[in-house]
Design a protein around this motif. Structure first.
Motif, short mmCIF file in Angstrom:
data_model
loop_
_atom_site.label_atom_id
_atom_site.label_comp_id
_atom_site.label_asym_id
_atom_site.label_seq_id
_atom_site.Cartn_x
_atom_site.Cartn_y
_atom_site.Cartn_z
N VAL A 168 58.01 -1.25 -62.39
CA VAL A 168 59.09 -0.26 -62.27
C VAL A 168 60.42 -0.96 -62.48
O VAL A 168 60.69 -2.00 -61.88
N ALA A 169 61.23 -0.41 -63.34
CA ALA A 169 62.59 -0.90 -63.55
C ALA A 169 63.56 0.04 -62.85
O ALA A 169 63.53 1.26 -63.07
N LEU A 170 64.41 -0.52 -61.97
CA LEU A 170 65.35 0.29 -61.19
C LEU A 170 66.76 -0.29 -61.30
O LEU A 170 66.93 -1.52 -61.45
N PRO A 171 67.78 0.56 -61.18
CA PRO A 171 69.14 0.02 -61.08
C PRO A 171 69.24 -0.81 -59.80
O PRO A 171 68.61 -0.49 -58.78
N ASP A 172 70.04 -1.87 -59.82
CA ASP A 172 70.12 -2.71 -58.62
C ASP A 172 70.82 -1.99 -57.45
O ASP A 172 70.80 -2.47 -56.32
N SER A 173 71.39 -0.81 -57.73
CA SER A 173 72.01 -0.01 -56.66
C SER A 173 71.04 1.04 -56.11
O SER A 173 71.40 1.81 -55.21
N HIS A 174 69.83 1.08 -56.61
CA HIS A 174 68.85 2.10 -56.21
C HIS A 174 68.46 1.89 -54.75
O HIS A 174 68.41 0.76 -54.25
N ARG A 175 68.13 2.98 -54.08
CA ARG A 175 67.76 2.92 -52.66
C ARG A 175 66.51 2.06 -52.41
O ARG A 175 66.31 1.55 -51.30
N LEU A 176 65.66 1.89 -53.45
CA LEU A 176 64.42 1.12 -53.30
C LEU A 176 64.48 -0.22 -54.03
O LEU A 176 63.46 -0.85 -54.24
N THR A 232 68.62 -0.70 -70.69
CA THR A 232 70.08 -0.62 -70.60
C THR A 232 70.51 0.65 -69.87
O THR A 232 71.44 0.63 -69.05
N LEU A 233 69.82 1.75 -70.13
CA LEU A 233 70.14 3.01 -69.43
C LEU A 233 69.78 2.91 -67.95
O LEU A 233 70.47 3.49 -67.10
N VAL A 234 68.72 2.18 -67.64
CA VAL A 234 68.39 1.94 -66.22
C VAL A 234 69.54 1.18 -65.56
O VAL A 234 69.99 1.51 -64.46
N ALA A 235 70.01 0.12 -66.22
CA ALA A 235 71.11 -0.67 -65.67
C ALA A 235 72.36 0.18 -65.45
O ALA A 235 73.15 -0.06 -64.52
N ALA A 236 72.51 1.21 -66.28
CA ALA A 236 73.68 2.10 -66.14
C ALA A 236 73.51 3.10 -65.02
O ALA A 236 74.43 3.88 -64.73
N GLY A 237 72.33 3.10 -64.37
CA GLY A 237 72.13 3.99 -63.24
C GLY A 237 71.68 5.39 -63.60
O GLY A 237 71.78 6.31 -62.78
N LEU A 238 71.19 5.60 -64.83
CA LEU A 238 70.82 6.94 -65.27
C LEU A 238 69.40 7.33 -64.86
O LEU A 238 68.97 8.46 -65.11
N GLY A 239 68.66 6.40 -64.26
CA GLY A 239 67.31 6.72 -63.84
C GLY A 239 66.48 5.47 -63.68
O GLY A 239 66.99 4.34 -63.76
N VAL A 240 65.19 5.67 -63.43
CA VAL A 240 64.25 4.55 -63.32
C VAL A 240 63.27 4.65 -64.47
O VAL A 240 63.19 5.67 -65.17
N ALA A 253 71.33 -7.56 -66.86
CA ALA A 253 72.02 -7.50 -65.58
C ALA A 253 72.04 -6.08 -65.04
O ALA A 253 72.18 -5.11 -65.80
N GLY A 254 71.87 -5.96 -63.72
CA GLY A 254 71.93 -4.65 -63.09
C GLY A 254 70.59 -3.98 -62.95
O GLY A 254 70.52 -2.82 -62.54
N VAL A 255 69.50 -4.70 -63.29
CA VAL A 255 68.16 -4.11 -63.22
C VAL A 255 67.29 -4.94 -62.28
O VAL A 255 67.30 -6.17 -62.32
N ARG A 256 66.56 -4.26 -61.41
CA ARG A 256 65.57 -4.91 -60.55
C ARG A 256 64.18 -4.43 -60.97
O ARG A 256 64.04 -3.30 -61.49
N TYR A 257 63.17 -5.24 -60.72
CA TYR A 257 61.81 -4.87 -61.08
C TYR A 257 60.90 -4.93 -59.86
O TYR A 257 61.05 -5.80 -58.98
#
Length: 296
Positions: A168-176, A232-240, A253-257
């Motif tokens: 799963v790729a998530l924005p680093d600001s995601h709750r999870l 890149t869209l994940v890093a922008a916070g548009l979704g997972v 940068a900005g993506v967690r896995y």
């Protein structure tokens, strides 16, 4: 005139001695002398002057020797090249691949081919979806494709290369973002970014299947063709997103896995035209198998 006449003349011209030239050629001296006289008669030119003490090149013979050496060297070079091509040691290869192969396996492959098969010129077409890859194979725009099944059609030969687990790729600001493992249920209310649908991407179908198995309908808000754009869209916070593990090699940068649980994998295969035999492709597929199963 045959090539043997040129080889015989070269030996005599370089040794300037019929006896030594005959030994070098592993033939008797009288037949050698006869062959040289036959060559001179066919050319209508005296190439050698002979006496009881010495053999010398005439001016015509000196000029002829330079051309003979070039011809024989070219014939030898052509034969060696033919052997290299037949053994897959020389040639041209165009590889097309899905995005996640571009980020991990493909760089290893290109580096290894450069070291082990320097006579093979490799071109790469990356970030292609399965339909594009199969079309390019059929039109001979690429020689080998790295893609994910299922694959329709009988005009290609498929060889399994490896399995890639899904993450799963998530924005680093995601709750999870701090979790190391996530399930589909954890993502049920999230917007998803996916590869292009409508039969164009295997991964789009995989996501739909995962959500259906878990009893959910995926909320796909964005569809893209390139994996790099997706992350890149994940890093922008548009979704997972759900991606094959090699995608993490992008290191955007900005993506967690996080690992997707239960663990699920997708296959990576090599596809080539069914009715085209290519020694270079054989060599490359062998290298692919070795790299895919190497430790680490």
């Amino acid at each position: 005139m045959e090539l043997r006449h040129l080889r015989y003349f070269r030996a005599v011209a370089e040794e300037l001695h019929f006896g030594r030239a005959a030994q070098r050629l592993h033939i008797a001296q009288p037949p050698l002398s006869a062959q040289i006289r036959q060559l001179e008669a066919e050319l209508g030119v005296e190439l050698l002057t002979r006496s009881t003490r010495r053999v010398e090149l005439t001016p015509a013979g000196t000029a002829y020797l330079a051309q003979v050496v070039a011809i024989l060297d070219a014939v030898e070079s052509a034969g060696a090249q033919a052997h290299r091509i037949a053994e897959g040691q020389e040639g041209h290869l165009t590889i097309g691949c899905v995005g996640s192969a571009t980020y991990s396996l493909l760089p290893q492959l290109v580096r290894t081919l450069r070291d082990e098969l320097p006579g093979v010129e490799v071109a790469v077409r990356g970030e292609m979806l399965a339909p594009e890859l199969l079309s390019a194979l059929g039109e001979r725009r690429i020689d080998l494709a790295l893609l994910r099944p299922p694959i329709t059609g009988t005009d290609v030969v498929i060889e399994p290369i490896r399995s890639d687990r899904l993450i799963v790729a998530l924005p680093d600001s995601h709750r999870l973002a701090d979790r190391t493992e996530l399930s589909v249920a954890d993502l049920a209310t999230d917007d998803l970014i996916a590869h292009a649908g409508h039969g164009r991407s295997v991964m789009n179908s995989v996501i739909s299947g995962l959500w259906a198995d878990a009893g959910f309908v995926p909320r796909i808000r964005h569809e893209v063709a390139e994996t790099s754009t997706l992350v890149t869209l994940v890093a922008a916070g548009l979704g997972v997103a759900i991606v094959p593990a090699p995608t993490a090699a992008l290191d955007i940068a900005g993506v967690r896995y996080a690992d997707l649980i239960p663990h699920t994998s997708v296959e990576l295969v090599a596809a080539r035209p069914a009715h085209v035999h290519s020694p270079v492709v054989d060599q490359v597929v062998t290298v692919l198998h070795r790299l895919a199963h190497a430790p680490g």
